[in-house]
Scaffold this active site. Structure first.
Site, mmCIF file in Angstrom:
data_model
loop_
_atom_site.group_PDB
_atom_site.id
_atom_site.type_symbol
_atom_site.label_atom_id
_atom_site.label_comp_id
_atom_site.label_asym_id
_atom_site.label_seq_id
_atom_site.Cartn_x
_atom_site.Cartn_y
_atom_site.Cartn_z
ATOM 1 C CE LYS A 176 -1.679 2.663 3.020
ATOM 2 N NZ LYS A 176 -1.419 3.910 2.264
ATOM 3 C CD GLU A 250 12.823 -0.457 10.270
ATOM 4 O OE1 GLU A 250 13.351 0.489 10.873
ATOM 5 O OE2 GLU A 250 13.285 -1.597 10.249
ATOM 6 C CB CYS A 284 13.173 7.965 9.188
ATOM 7 S SG CYS A 284 14.141 6.832 8.181
ATOM 8 C CD GLU A 382 10.347 11.900 12.209
ATOM 9 O OE1 GLU A 382 9.158 11.558 12.263
ATOM 10 O OE2 GLU A 382 11.262 11.167 11.794
#
Ligand code: NAD
Length: 479
Positions: A176, A250, A284, A382
């Site tokens: 997806k 992750e 990331c 983040e």
């Protein structure tokens, strides 16, 4: 304009069940550059059924690893020939600077695929062990039908981290893509068809998060592999926990780069172009907390400001561009909001800020905050854009403590003239990877996070294990 009105299900281009579409906007022009169906739960049902059939009744899981490697090797060869078209497409859909894209959005995904093709020949798929009553065959079997859900920032890379090991293991996959960057998956699907993978082994349904959640909970899925935000990872981990379904997560990061007293500053600051600002900072593992010794703090601040203010910001398709636009208006506003938060928290704006560098496109000025304390939100959360936080530290113990004082544990780096000492410091950082004088990922070494950065590892032989079940077959000793 790239129009797709079908979904890749069961090896065919299948009409979607619904009528909704996803428009892909160029982050540079803000114009529509592509359109794909917006997958619905009914499409997921069809894709999972195709993957289930291919796993339960098709040839793929029963082929030898060498046979699967031969077919996937054809895909890898096609990919290698055509990587430039993949790099161009990813740049068009999500704004990655083309010089990064060639490497990070196309060459590395192909290298990951080739790595698992090659690993098939050396991996121990089966072994004999002595047991208490006789020999035991220990065999490794594919786990089954895999749901692969991944984000827009490095779409081919995050897909290939799942697809390549899953396929070499003998699993079948429902992938997806994100609604922001679904176009590259269509190009890959064409190559998958051309390489001759059996029908239903790979199925692709672009969709939003609700349909993604439906896929995670689908009763016919055997394993979920997810890359994305920590918030979504928690929800997916909880759904998998309730079903005792294996899951790899992750997730996000807030990695620290520690500049030691003896570091070569010019080389270090140059290294941050990639380590901290790769992919417009939408990475990331980006090293967004820069830790500088108090004794060299001013020197570091000046050099960092000079580098960041000198970056070429502009059209991501231009080969001279170092920072392109962010993926979406929403992301631009999110990053700008963090710049406001940094100012409100009392951090010092050293360069960048809220003036938009271009009138059109979702650009943000590359920004550095100085005098950042590790309890500020800009040091803890983040941001996912070209915004760096510079923090002073007193001594090495203090630097290690600051680096480890994070809810995340994904990446990191140490910059020093003494590489052996840098390795000793890297050992003390609680993250899944920590470079010395660089930051990089390698296809043959594990990548993943401690703490809120995730569960499990991708890449390397370690990245194959989540797609395998281990089975023991004991039997009596023969006279
Ligand atoms: P996101 O979590 O919003 O979305 C990621 C993907 O998951 C998309 O395909 C989305 O549609 C889907 N999704 C979202 N919620 C879901 C749910 N509840 N159930 C099922 N599917 C769901 O993340 P994003 O904003 O698109 O991507 C950026 C994030 O990804 C950042 O936090 C970044 O750090 C992380 N990331 C991590 C790695 C890594 O390897 N650790 C690599 C790249 C990106």
């Amino acid at each position: 304009m790239r129009e797709h009105d079908r979904l890749f299900i069961g090896g065919e281009w299948t009409a979607p069940a619904g009528t909704g579409t996803i428009e892909v906007l160029s982050p540079h022009t803000e114009e529509v550059v592509g359109r794909v169906p917006d997958g619905t739960p009914a499409d997921i049902d069809a894709a999972v059924a195709a993957a289930r059939r291919a796993f339960d009744h098709g040839p793929w899981p029963h082929m030898s690893p060498a046979e699967r490697a031969e077919i996937l090797g054809r895909l890898s060869a096609l990919y290698a020939e055509r990587q430039q078209s993949m790099a161009d497409l990813v740049t068009e859909e999500m704004g990655s600077p083309i010089m990064f894209s060639i490497f990070g959005q196309a060459a590395i995904p192909q290298m990951v695929l080739q790595y698992y093709v090659d690993l098939a020949a050396t991996f121990t798929w089966e072994e004999e062990r002595p047991g208490m009553l006789g020999p035991v065959t220990v065999t490794r079997e594919p786990v089954g039908v895999v749901a692969a859900i991944y984000p827009w920032n490095v779409p081919q890379f995050t897909l290939m981290l799942k697809l390549a090991p899953a396929l070499i293991a003998g699993c079948t996959v429902v992938a997806k893509p994100s609604p922001e960057a679904p176009l590259d998956a269509y190009l890959l699907a064409e190559w998958i068809q051309e390489a001759g993978l059996p029908e239903g082994v790979v199925n692709i349904v672009p969709a939003g998060r609700e349909t993604g959640a439906y896929l995670v909970e689908h009763p016919d899925i055997d394993k979920v592999a997810f890359t994305g935000s920590t918030a979504a990872g928690r929800a997916i981990g909880a759904a998998c926990g309730a079903r005792l379904r294996p899951v790899t997560l992750e997730l996000g990061g807030k990695s620290a780069a520690i500049i030691l007293e003896d570091a070569d500053l010019a080389a270090t600051i140059e290294g941050f172009k990639l380590a901290s600002l790769m992919n417009n900072g939408e990475a990331c593992a980006a090293q967004t907390r820069i830790l500088a010794p108090r004794s060299r703090y001013e020197e570091v601040a000046d050099a960092l400001a000079a580098m960041v203010s000198g970056l070429n910001v502009g059209d991501p398709a231009d080969y001279g561009t170092e920072i392109g636009p962010l993926v979406a208006r929403r992301q631009q506003e999110r990053v700008e909001n963090y710049i406001r938060i940094g100012q409100d928290e009392g951090a010092k704006l050293i360069t960048g800020g809220l003036d938009r560098p271009l009138d059109r496109g979702w650009y943000v000025k590359p920004t550095v905050f100085g005098d950042v304390r590790n309890d500020m939100r800009i040091a803890r959360e983040e941001i996912f854009g070209p915004v760096l936080a510079l923090l002073p530290y007193e001594d090495e113990e203090d630097a290690i403590a600051i680096a480890n004082d994070s809810e995340y544990g994904l990446g990191g780096s140490v910059w020093t003239a003494d590489v052996d000492h840098g390795v000793e410091v890297a050992r003390r950082i609680r993250t899944g990877s920590c470079g010395v004088n660089l930051y990089t990922l390698d296809p043959n070494t594990p990548f993943g996070g401690y703490k809120n950065s995730g569960v499990g590892r991708e890449l390397g032989p370690e990245g194959l294990l989540p797609y395998l079940e281990h089975k023991s077959i004991p039997r009596p000793a023969q006279a």
